[in-house]
Design an enzyme around this catalytic site. Sequence first.
Site, PDB file in Angstrom:
ATOM      1  CD  GLU A 298      -2.712   1.378   2.611  1.00  0.00           C
ATOM      2  OE1 GLU A 298      -2.220   0.930   3.579  1.00  0.00           O
ATOM      3  OE2 GLU A 298      -3.728   2.361   2.563  1.00  0.00           O
TER       4      GLU A 298
ATOM      5  NE  ARG B 274       5.058  -8.003   9.370  1.00  0.00           N
ATOM      6  CZ  ARG B 274       4.201  -6.746   9.449  1.00  0.00           C
ATOM      7  NH1 ARG B 274       3.874  -6.293  10.417  1.00  0.00           N
ATOM      8  NH2 ARG B 274       3.694  -6.322   8.269  1.00  0.00           N
TER       9      ARG B 274
ATOM     10  CE  LYS C  20       3.502   0.736   5.181  1.00  0.00           C
ATOM     11  NZ  LYS C  20       2.500   0.276   4.617  1.00  0.00           N
TER      12      LYS C  20
END
Length: 749
Positions: free
Chosen positions: A31, A258, A268
Amino acid sequence: MSENKDFLRTIVEEDLKSGKNKEIVTRFPPEPNGFPHIGHAKSICINFGIASDYNGHCNLRMDDTNPTKEDTKYVEALKDAVKWLGFDWGDKVHFTSDYFPKIYDYAIELIKMDKAYVDSLSEDEIREYRGTVTEAGKRSKYAERSVEENLDLFERMKNGEFKDGEHILRAKIDMGAANMKMRDPLLYRIRHIHHFRAKDEWSIYPMYDFAHCLSDYIEGVSHSICTLEFENNRDIYNWVLDTLGLKSKRPYQYEFARLGINYTVMSKRKLLELVEAGQVSGWDDPRLPTIAGYKRRGYTPESILNFCDGIGIAKANSMVDVAQLEFCIRDDLNTKVPRVMCVLNPLKVTIENYDGNEELDASYYPDDVPKDGSRKLPFSREIYIERDDFIENPPKGYFRLTPEQPVRLKHAYIISCKEVIKDDNGNIVEIKAEYYPDSKSGSDTSGIKVKSAIQWVSAKDAKRVEVRVYDRLFKDEAPEGIEDINPDSLQIIKNALIEPAVITDRPDERFQFERQGYFYADPIDYTDEKPVFNKIVGLKDSWGKKKKTPLKIAKSQTKKVQIDGEVVAMSESEQRLFDNYTGKLNLNSEVANTLARDEKLSSFYEEAISANNSPITIANIVANEVARELKEKQVDELKFNAVQIAQLVKMIDDTTISNKIAKQVFEEMVKSGENPTKIVESKGLIQISDPSKILPIIDEVIAKNPDNVAKFKAGNTKLIGFFVGQVLKATGGKANPKVVNELVAKILL
RNA sequence: UGGGGUAUCGCCAAGCGGUAAGGCACUAGUUUUUGGUACUGGUAUUCGGGGGUUCGAAUCCCUCUACCCCAUCCA
């Protein structure tokens, strides 16, 4: 490709082999709402790497379904990252927003199938109606709207007739689903906001769960690889595609863990916090794990690639040691980069018996790096050395300059200390030294042995440079946030001194500053007037380590004592069965327990023993093998039945076949439902127990493996398993393992 | 607490019933005009715990434990 491939590549290979996929298509679908970090790099390596390994291709797709957070500057950053890492996304970057019309049509289709409805509950009500993890939710009354009404409402949503939040499109699945994600997931929401790409064309935007699977499908993706937290979303992914009947070239989702690295943060949110709080200089701060940060710091794409390759891909949440990343950059730069001399913390040395001026030839690379190139090194009476390279009262094992110990100036002469000059506070300000004229590097006839060669610069020729020394951003291995920040993560050295060729020749942008580490000419702040270098990573320093951590705290040897939880008590009828099994049938209590507690197993078992009265062997097979098949199936879904199990056991009992073969036969029964005696016959699986047939094979195995025989004789008795295994392999599993075991033991002992 | 995952060396990670790979880190030594590099060796009698099945279990069965994810109109 390495022989140990990861689980994703294993899946891909199987799909290729089975013909499920003819072509491999993956995608990297970020994204565009933040700067990419090294976690993205892992995903990029996986998706682009797999595509290239199997001659497929990988799309770069911007998952831009939420206009409130996304921006075109992030798509540029993402493109930069992929490009920098050396991957090619082909002719164009894909955008989910390009598929908005198609996705809209699919929504209409779902509505027409009565599989989606417009809900008009408020946000709070929706949350409330969803239930909790332990309680089922309840469906909104709006779920009963007719197809026509839904169609009408949905179109008006699209046309912008409603305000944000007034209505929403939901899938009609199951409000009581154990998987919370399946409780009528939201498909479309109203958003009257400018989309950075679709402009103001849309008033409704699809949610991730609806857009992602369809985008994958539209692009012909074969393997949709994402991170672990999407495991629960996989059910929706499949539901959407299946419900719409999108069968041919349908994508499947797979998840991996991850990346986590210690002493840094990767989310983020936390990264943004650091940037906004001014804890770092920006998204490209060299201390940040962002791609821009590593790039600015001086990391090479190759080193990041090697790192991603080295850490592997798996499903266990893990935290990789930064040391592994540091190894990768050192390893890469070691063979690439020129060595130069820079003094970070200068100490003046006057060589009293030297008066000349000379230029020394000095290779940029050590002998073990097969590269050419050299520069002139000015040498003079006054030089600077590193403050750490002189100690008046040295500890044991110190190799550098001391009042008693001479040292070589790298590429130049050997010097020894004659006098130590101190200021009023007792700080050393200068060394008076003497050099040995016949000790010149390359033509040394002095015969003086030194323990070390140190870096230096000529005082009148050296250039002043700024050096930024970076350390880990956090002092905590698993930092929570700003409170765990390492206050010394950046040290700016304004007046480091570097040999002139670095500035005048500029032979490279990355250097090894001899004995210190790798450094990078800062791509933004470096100017000829004011050169700036970033420390990429230090060299390994076994001396510094020895000094600092002489004693390691011995980790507590006490093994954690695990307390067993309570086991649910048996019901009365289960207890009765259990008593019967252990008592009359003489089963061991564990097996009896397994059988008695599972209704499917116990009834299967009862049926089998009524066909062959061998309660113990049958119990073992049922409780171990049949149990596996019955984990996710009902009895009537099995291809084999209890009577066949009874027959199988009969062959074990009369030693026609071994337990090992029985397992093999059972596998076959599971697959084909074939009668066990037939399987044994047709495959010739009757076991060989005759020693005269087995002995020659054992001899052969022993002859072929002299090393292991020696090891075995030296006391490695567990190798018996190896020999038995080899013999069994040679006989296609048919040799009686008990006999083989005995025979091997007898021969070798 | 319901569901979905995961546990193999200090950190990653292979392994899928027959000798516990490999890398990082650590450590000892050899080479070295970088205390770097390179090279050679040493590092898990044991796979989260406990039972069971088997000649043989990290691998199959039962059970317990710990950790992660899911109740955003985020992705």
